[in-house]
Design a protein around this motif. Sequence first.
Motif, PDB file in Angstrom:
ATOM      1  N   THR A   1       0.706  -1.136   0.085  1.00 51.56           N
ATOM      2  CA  THR A   1      -0.230  -0.331  -0.176  1.00 51.56           C
ATOM      3  C   THR A   1       0.250   1.221   0.004  1.00 51.56           C
ATOM      4  OG1 THR A   1      -0.021  -0.317   2.252  1.00 51.56           O
ATOM      5  CG2 THR A   1      -1.862  -1.393   1.317  1.00 51.56           C
ATOM      6  N   LEU A   2       0.213   2.732  -0.213  1.00 48.99           N
ATOM      7  CA  LEU A   2       0.493   4.048  -0.175  1.00 48.99           C
ATOM      8  C   LEU A   2       1.680   3.492   1.093  1.00 48.99           C
ATOM      9  CD1 LEU A   2       0.804   6.212  -1.723  1.00 48.99           C
ATOM     10  CD2 LEU A   2      -0.461   7.396  -0.538  1.00 48.99           C
ATOM     11  N   ALA A   3       0.947   3.221   2.534  1.00 45.04           N
ATOM     12  CA  ALA A   3       1.275   3.439   3.715  1.00 45.04           C
ATOM     13  C   ALA A   3       2.799   3.246   4.378  1.00 45.04           C
ATOM     14  CB  ALA A   3       0.500   3.051   4.792  1.00 45.04           C
ATOM     15  N   ASP A   4       3.193   1.793   2.909  1.00 51.46           N
ATOM     16  CA  ASP A   4       4.484   1.436   2.835  1.00 51.46           C
ATOM     17  C   ASP A   4       5.889   1.433   2.356  1.00 51.46           C
ATOM     18  OD1 ASP A   4       3.205  -1.029   4.407  1.00 51.46           O
ATOM     19  OD2 ASP A   4       1.824  -1.519   2.543  1.00 51.46           O
ATOM     20  N   VAL A   5       5.120   2.785   1.262  1.00 51.70           N
ATOM     21  CA  VAL A   5       6.712   3.592   0.171  1.00 51.70           C
ATOM     22  C   VAL A   5       7.452   3.822   1.018  1.00 51.70           C
ATOM     23  CG1 VAL A   5       6.936   5.059  -1.342  1.00 51.70           C
ATOM     24  CG2 VAL A   5       5.003   3.772  -0.902  1.00 51.70           C
TER      25      VAL A   5
ATOM     26  N   SER B   1      14.716   2.918   4.867  1.00 52.54           N
ATOM     27  CA  SER B   1      15.343   1.284   5.142  1.00 52.54           C
ATOM     28  C   SER B   1      16.814   1.688   3.241  1.00 52.54           C
ATOM     29  CB  SER B   1      14.505   0.018   5.145  1.00 52.54           C
ATOM     30  OG  SER B   1      15.273  -0.971   5.207  1.00 52.54           O
ATOM     31  N   CYS B   2      16.012   1.385   2.628  1.00 58.32           N
ATOM     32  CA  CYS B   2      16.950   1.847   2.020  1.00 58.32           C
ATOM     33  C   CYS B   2      17.918   2.704   2.174  1.00 58.32           C
ATOM     34  CB  CYS B   2      16.175   1.550   0.124  1.00 58.32           C
ATOM     35  SG  CYS B   2      15.425   0.401  -0.173  1.00 58.32           S
ATOM     36  N   LEU B   3      17.978   4.458   2.790  1.00 60.34           N
ATOM     37  CA  LEU B   3      18.429   5.340   3.121  1.00 60.34           C
ATOM     38  C   LEU B   3      19.494   4.611   4.167  1.00 60.34           C
ATOM     39  CD1 LEU B   3      16.318   8.271   1.770  1.00 60.34           C
ATOM     40  CD2 LEU B   3      18.646   7.574   0.685  1.00 60.34           C
TER      41      LEU B   3
ATOM     42  N   PRO C   1      12.469  -2.733   8.873  1.00 61.29           N
ATOM     43  CA  PRO C   1      12.129  -3.428   7.397  1.00 61.29           C
ATOM     44  C   PRO C   1      12.205  -2.460   7.049  1.00 61.29           C
ATOM     45  CG  PRO C   1      10.549  -3.455   9.226  1.00 61.29           C
ATOM     46  CD  PRO C   1      11.116  -3.045   9.419  1.00 61.29           C
ATOM     47  N   ASP C   2      12.491  -3.313   5.547  1.00 58.97           N
ATOM     48  CA  ASP C   2      12.143  -3.091   3.910  1.00 58.97           C
ATOM     49  C   ASP C   2      10.429  -3.504   3.449  1.00 58.97           C
ATOM     50  OD1 ASP C   2      11.472  -1.947   1.245  1.00 58.97           O
ATOM     51  OD2 ASP C   2      13.747  -3.018   0.406  1.00 58.97           O
ATOM     52  N   PRO C   3       9.399  -2.624   3.422  1.00 59.21           N
ATOM     53  CA  PRO C   3       7.746  -3.747   3.253  1.00 59.21           C
ATOM     54  C   PRO C   3       8.056  -4.341   2.372  1.00 59.21           C
ATOM     55  CG  PRO C   3       7.228  -1.394   3.762  1.00 59.21           C
ATOM     56  CD  PRO C   3       9.073  -1.388   4.261  1.00 59.21           C
ATOM     57  N   LEU C   4       8.064  -3.006   1.619  1.00 62.91           N
ATOM     58  CA  LEU C   4       7.542  -3.888  -0.423  1.00 62.91           C
ATOM     59  C   LEU C   4       8.903  -4.071  -1.160  1.00 62.91           C
ATOM     60  CD1 LEU C   4       5.926   0.316  -1.485  1.00 62.91           C
ATOM     61  CD2 LEU C   4       5.100  -2.143  -0.769  1.00 62.91           C
ATOM     62  N   GLY C   5       9.691  -4.204  -0.482  1.00 59.86           N
ATOM     63  CA  GLY C   5      11.006  -4.943  -0.977  1.00 59.86           C
ATOM     64  C   GLY C   5      11.901  -4.208  -1.786  1.00 59.86           C
ATOM     65  N   LEU C   6      12.094  -3.166  -1.626  1.00 55.35           N
ATOM     66  CA  LEU C   6      12.748  -1.861  -2.582  1.00 55.35           C
ATOM     67  C   LEU C   6      14.278  -2.269  -2.381  1.00 55.35           C
ATOM     68  CD1 LEU C   6      10.566   1.447  -2.212  1.00 55.35           C
ATOM     69  CD2 LEU C   6      10.500  -0.072  -4.809  1.00 55.35           C
ATOM     70  N   THR C   7      14.542  -2.852  -1.795  1.00 55.48           N
ATOM     71  CA  THR C   7      16.425  -2.154  -1.665  1.00 55.48           C
ATOM     72  C   THR C   7      17.270  -2.623  -2.883  1.00 55.48           C
ATOM     73  OG1 THR C   7      16.219  -3.820   1.108  1.00 55.48           O
ATOM     74  CG2 THR C   7      18.378  -3.868  -0.397  1.00 55.48           C
ATOM     75  N   ASP C   8      17.008  -3.474  -3.317  1.00 57.03           N
ATOM     76  CA  ASP C   8      17.240  -3.814  -5.224  1.00 57.03           C
ATOM     77  C   ASP C   8      16.613  -3.161  -6.363  1.00 57.03           C
ATOM     78  OD1 ASP C   8      18.666  -6.219  -3.880  1.00 57.03           O
ATOM     79  OD2 ASP C   8      17.047  -7.916  -5.101  1.00 57.03           O
ATOM     80  N   VAL C   9      15.583  -2.337  -6.510  1.00 58.97           N
ATOM     81  CA  VAL C   9      15.665  -1.365  -6.916  1.00 58.97           C
ATOM     82  C   VAL C   9      16.252   0.332  -6.738  1.00 58.97           C
ATOM     83  CG1 VAL C   9      13.828   0.181  -7.159  1.00 58.97           C
ATOM     84  CG2 VAL C   9      13.169  -2.197  -7.213  1.00 58.97           C
ATOM     85  N   LEU C  10      16.651   0.293  -5.767  1.00 57.68           N
ATOM     86  CA  LEU C  10      17.130   1.711  -5.193  1.00 57.68           C
ATOM     87  C   LEU C  10      18.551   1.512  -4.452  1.00 57.68           C
ATOM     88  CD1 LEU C  10      14.485   2.860  -2.415  1.00 57.68           C
ATOM     89  CD2 LEU C  10      14.559   3.938  -5.248  1.00 57.68           C
ATOM     90  N   ARG C  11      18.815   0.255  -4.765  1.00 60.69           N
ATOM     91  CA  ARG C  11      20.422   0.305  -4.508  1.00 60.69           C
ATOM     92  C   ARG C  11      21.855   1.056  -4.861  1.00 60.69           C
ATOM     93  NH1 ARG C  11      22.203  -4.450  -2.648  1.00 60.69           N
ATOM     94  NH2 ARG C  11      20.267  -5.688  -3.234  1.00 60.69           N
ATOM     95  N   GLY C  12      22.095   1.279  -3.692  1.00 61.24           N
ATOM     96  CA  GLY C  12      23.137   2.517  -4.381  1.00 61.24           C
ATOM     97  C   GLY C  12      23.069   3.823  -4.621  1.00 61.24           C
TER      98      GLY C  12
ATOM     99  N   ALA D   1      19.369  12.511   0.946  1.00 61.91           N
ATOM    100  CA  ALA D   1      18.077  12.697   1.480  1.00 61.91           C
ATOM    101  C   ALA D   1      17.234  12.206   0.400  1.00 61.91           C
ATOM    102  CB  ALA D   1      18.602  14.809   0.905  1.00 61.91           C
ATOM    103  N   LEU D   2      15.313  12.530   1.674  1.00 59.59           N
ATOM    104  CA  LEU D   2      14.745  12.308   0.694  1.00 59.59           C
ATOM    105  C   LEU D   2      13.912  13.850   0.591  1.00 59.59           C
ATOM    106  CD1 LEU D   2      12.208   9.839   0.241  1.00 59.59           C
ATOM    107  CD2 LEU D   2      11.390  10.592   2.972  1.00 59.59           C
TER     108      LEU D   2
END
Length: 382
Positions: A16-20, A26-28, A33-44, A198-199
């Motif tokens: 959901t939007l709440a998980d973004v 988490s990736c920063l 946890p990373d509920p959406l599993g964005l680790t690979d998408v945002l790696r680096g 930054a975000l």
Amino acid sequence: MTLPADLHRPAYGTATLADVLPSVASCLGVGGPDPLGLTDVLRGARRVAVLLVDGLGADLVRAHPDLAPTLTALAGPLGDLQAPCPSTTPVSLTSLGTGLPPGSHGVLGFVTDVPGQDRALTHTQWTDDPDPATWQARPTVFQQLAAADVPAAVVGPYAYAGSGLTRAAYRGARYAPAVSPGDLAAALGQALTAHDRALVYGYHAELDLTGHVRGVDSPSWRQQLAHVDLMVAQVLDGLPDDAALLVTADHGMLDVPADTRVDVDATPALGAGVRLLAGEPRARYVHAVDGAAGDVLAAWRAELGDRAWVVGRDEAIASGVFGPVDDDLAARIGDVVALARGTWAVTATQQEKVPSMLAAYHGSLTATELAIPLLVARGSAL
């Protein structure tokens, strides 16, 4: 509690939007946890921009690839996400900012009762009463980032700086007012380049407004979508090499014809025993006078039939559509909850003259209202 087949319970905690923002944080390197599993998408990525376009439903984007070539070309590695319930802007923006479902943060509708005060709060017109820090007391993801020394900025309409909703959903972030779509695109780029980690979050409102007034099946809406696509292209032009852009939305939208509207003010059975009519045409909260909740529920069920899912407060909470609901927030939900099915809407042409005149709505739990995109672009160094 089983919902009708055409309505869907948002998948809080997974899609959901709440998980973004929890995933981005988490990736920063902040939070859990990373509920959406964005680790690979945002790696680096050391800098991440999240752009939310109000009313940019996933189904609407897919229906107009020719008008939105930039959006269509972006990756969607996770598929669609879902809006929260009700699928409406104040609820969604607060779920985004806090990383929580509505039942936990308490912004539970476009208009809600203020318990014990016999008045309603319209969240888009909210200033400082009730106190935003009390009405929405949960910490935001922006505060979590600030505590970890990761700068966070919000770029949004000039008129919303300091509003109650801004303070409830975005506190902890620096607010940078924007006066136009071009200014929004430029300000996002400037905020991204101001820090090495930054975000930056940006909010664009005009597509939703155009849809409400003209309808999503209108030349005006299609032209506005093309302007949104140009704005996204401008953001991409200024994207730093080590940054990523996520584009999402707060809800979808659908046109509501004149023959699928039920007018509370022209239907005596729907007004009997009602103390306060809240919510909005596709997501109604009905607050009854003392002792009348059962009669009001029976009347709304009988009158609306299969045009809406009509349940009492306890049934609505038990269904999980709001996520877990804190006990001290439950009274903000109506004694009766009516979520529209199909293209139906429950208007109130005397009590809510302008909202009842709109061409398109959202708020309920149909697939089109819930489905929102999560589109990704990565800087050239990633």
